[in-house]
Design an enzyme around this catalytic site. Structure first.
Site, PDB file in Angstrom:
ATOM      1  N   VAL A   1      -7.518  -4.405  -8.425  1.00 21.89           N
ATOM      2  CA  VAL A   1      -7.101  -4.710  -7.381  1.00 21.89           C
ATOM      3  C   VAL A   1      -8.375  -5.604  -6.704  1.00 21.89           C
ATOM      4  O   VAL A   1      -9.685  -5.234  -6.521  1.00 21.89           O
ATOM      5  CB  VAL A   1      -6.488  -3.899  -6.187  1.00 21.89           C
ATOM      6  CG1 VAL A   1      -5.978  -4.924  -5.114  1.00 21.89           C
ATOM      7  CG2 VAL A   1      -4.981  -3.903  -7.095  1.00 21.89           C
TER       8      VAL A   1
ATOM      9  N   ASP B   1       8.159   4.269  -5.368  1.00 21.66           N
ATOM     10  CA  ASP B   1       6.621   4.628  -5.228  1.00 21.66           C
ATOM     11  C   ASP B   1       6.240   5.124  -4.087  1.00 21.66           C
ATOM     12  O   ASP B   1       4.997   4.579  -3.758  1.00 21.66           O
ATOM     13  CB  ASP B   1       6.018   4.987  -6.534  1.00 21.66           C
ATOM     14  CG  ASP B   1       4.777   4.720  -6.886  1.00 21.66           C
ATOM     15  OD1 ASP B   1       4.622   5.945  -6.669  1.00 21.66           O
ATOM     16  OD2 ASP B   1       2.997   4.141  -7.179  1.00 21.66           O
TER      17      ASP B   1
END
Length: 467
Positions: free
Chosen positions: A208, A311
């Site tokens: 990221v 998650d």
């Protein structure tokens, strides 16, 4: 009839054309993409930045429309030219009548695991075997590619070692081009306007990066693997339907070297690090309650859309400059009650027993994970089930073990954790009830619970500026 309000940073499409703008106004064509910079005080005008020209100027709110949510049926394909397992003769039939640069990619029948690029040139169809070399793909062993999308993009620009540039893809019957649909709905962004910066995170499927898109700070996830990129595209299509102040906002997608997913940049990072680096001295109990409420409101919205995160953990909650907690990382998000996720990849300490044991995920398994997230929040970012191995955790939880509350955790919050950890999923509260309980607890410590719900595009600050 009131015109919809657009918040700064919102990306919109134009409904009409303004080919002769007055001084200070923005020139645009129908279907152009713009980013709202700020709202004017009168007459519903905005200052915006044009995606293609990069110019800034004023335009009327009446000229704008929201981007469309992507249709997921039929499924969008990043590789509509990929025909899977067909023979060379079938490929030749598909590439009729002859047309220079008409192409498709298929799996090799003679060499399982390899691919073949089939290109029409003159009256012939040329078959190029695509080889695997050190984790990359190559035709001539001189130029290597991360994936098939990268290869096709390259030979569209430069013929290199093949007979001609790739001009026109032969689409597999029933395939829907992701590139065309993203562009039509307004979600396809332009690579030339993206500047990539430092890495700010590392996910299971790729890095990221921090970046800028047309001057706006963004977070960018790059997925290079063909199969993973396709899976993330499916989730991205779902995200185009979601809009809530407590969900990290999708800005768009770039198709280059795989898939770039461009998200809003949330400046203070993930909630675990935020709490660990500040601690009790700087973060009050009321602030912890607000974070928990923000997450619950985002999850209530997902629950209402029949989506399961799968998650949910404090590491996947991001904190904005104005201390709004936002649910992120929908890489595992699926429609409710899906099965079949590889259990070896599950975050054991956060996953409900029925999901670990039977692969059965639902909003109720997200509620279990939320209980663990509550424990993380009120322990100021400690890892749950301290000093226990993953095997010990799963065995102990199955036998009825539940964590003790963190130090100074309010009694009602610990009670809520316990209800989230009910062994029977149906006994766990829905997120709607969790929002109510956290709101009451926040009011009991003298803080008004913020109004939650779907993000109103009209919360834009205004300034006096009129065309």
């Amino acid at each position: 009839m009131p015109t919809q309000r657009w918040a700064p940073g919102t990306q919109c499409m134009t409904k009409c054309e303004n080919s002769r703008p007055k001084p200070g106004e923005l020139a645009f064509r129908k279907g152009d993409m713009v980013t709202i910079l700020e709202a004017c005080e009168d007459k519903s005008w905005y200052r915006a930045k044009h995606h293609s020209s990069g110019q800034e100027g004023l335009l009327a709110a009446a000229a704008l429309r929201q981007r469309e949510a992507l249709s997921t049926d039929p499924k969008l394909s990043l590789m509509p030219w990929f025909h899977g397992k067909i023979s060379g003769q079938e490929a030749i039939q598909q590439l009729q009548p002859p047309e220079d640069g008409l192409f498709l990619v298929r799996e090799s029948a003679r060499h399982p695991g390899d691919y073949v690029l089939c290109v029409s040139f003159g009256r012939d169809v040329i078959h190029y075997r695509v080889l695997h070399r050190d984790g990359h793909l190559t035709i001539d062993e001189a130029v290597c590619f991360c994936n098939l999308m990268d290869m096709v993009e390259h030979y569209t620009r430069d013929k290199g070692a093949i007979c001609t540039k790739l001009v026109k893809p032969k689409r597999k019957q029933g395939a829907k081009s992701a590139e065309e649909e993203l562009a039509k709905a307004g979600w396809l962004l332009d690579l030339q306007h993206l500047t990539l910066g430092a890495q700010i995170g590392e996910g299971e499927f790729g890095a990221v990066l921090q970046g800028e898109y047309l001057g706006q700070k963004v977070a960018v996830k790059n997925i290079k693997c063909d199969v993973t990129a396709q899976a993330f595209l499916d989730e991205t299509a779902v995200m185009t339907k979601l809009q809530h102040r407590n969900l990290v906002r999708l800005l768009g997608v770039i198709l280059h070297h795989g898939l770039y997913i461009v998200m809003e940049h949330v400046s203070k990072g993930n909630l675990v690090n935020f709490l660990r680096t500040r601690g009790r001295a700087l973060v009050s109990t009321s602030q912890l309650l607000q974070f928990a409420l923000h997450v619950a409101e985002g999850m209530e919205y997902l629950e209402s859309k029949k989506l399961v995160h799968r998650d949910l953990a404090a590491r996947n909650i991001l904190v904005s400059e104005d201390l709004v907690a936002k649910v992120s990382d929908f890489g595992l998000a699926k429609a409710e009650l899906r099965k079949g996720l590889d259990s070896s990849r599950l975050p054991v300490k956060w996953t409900a027993p029925e999901a670990l044991k039977n692969g059965r995920f639902s909003s109720k398994s997200d509620v279990w994970s939320f209980g663990v997230l509550l424990w993380e929040v009120f322990s100021y970012g400690r890892a749950p089930y301290p000093k226990m191995s993953l095997k010990e955790v799963s065995e102990a939880v199955e036998k009825g073990y539940r964590m003790e509350p963190p130090d100074s955790c309010p009694g009602p919050v610990h009670t809520l954790m316990g209800s989230c950890w009910e062994a029977e999923p149906s006994r766990r509260p829905p997120f709607r009830k969790i929002v109510e309980k956290l709101g009451r607890e926040l009011r009991s410590v003298g803080v008004a619970a913020p109004a939650g719900g779907q993000e109103a595009e009209g919360s834009a600050p205004t300034r006096s500026q009129d065309p």
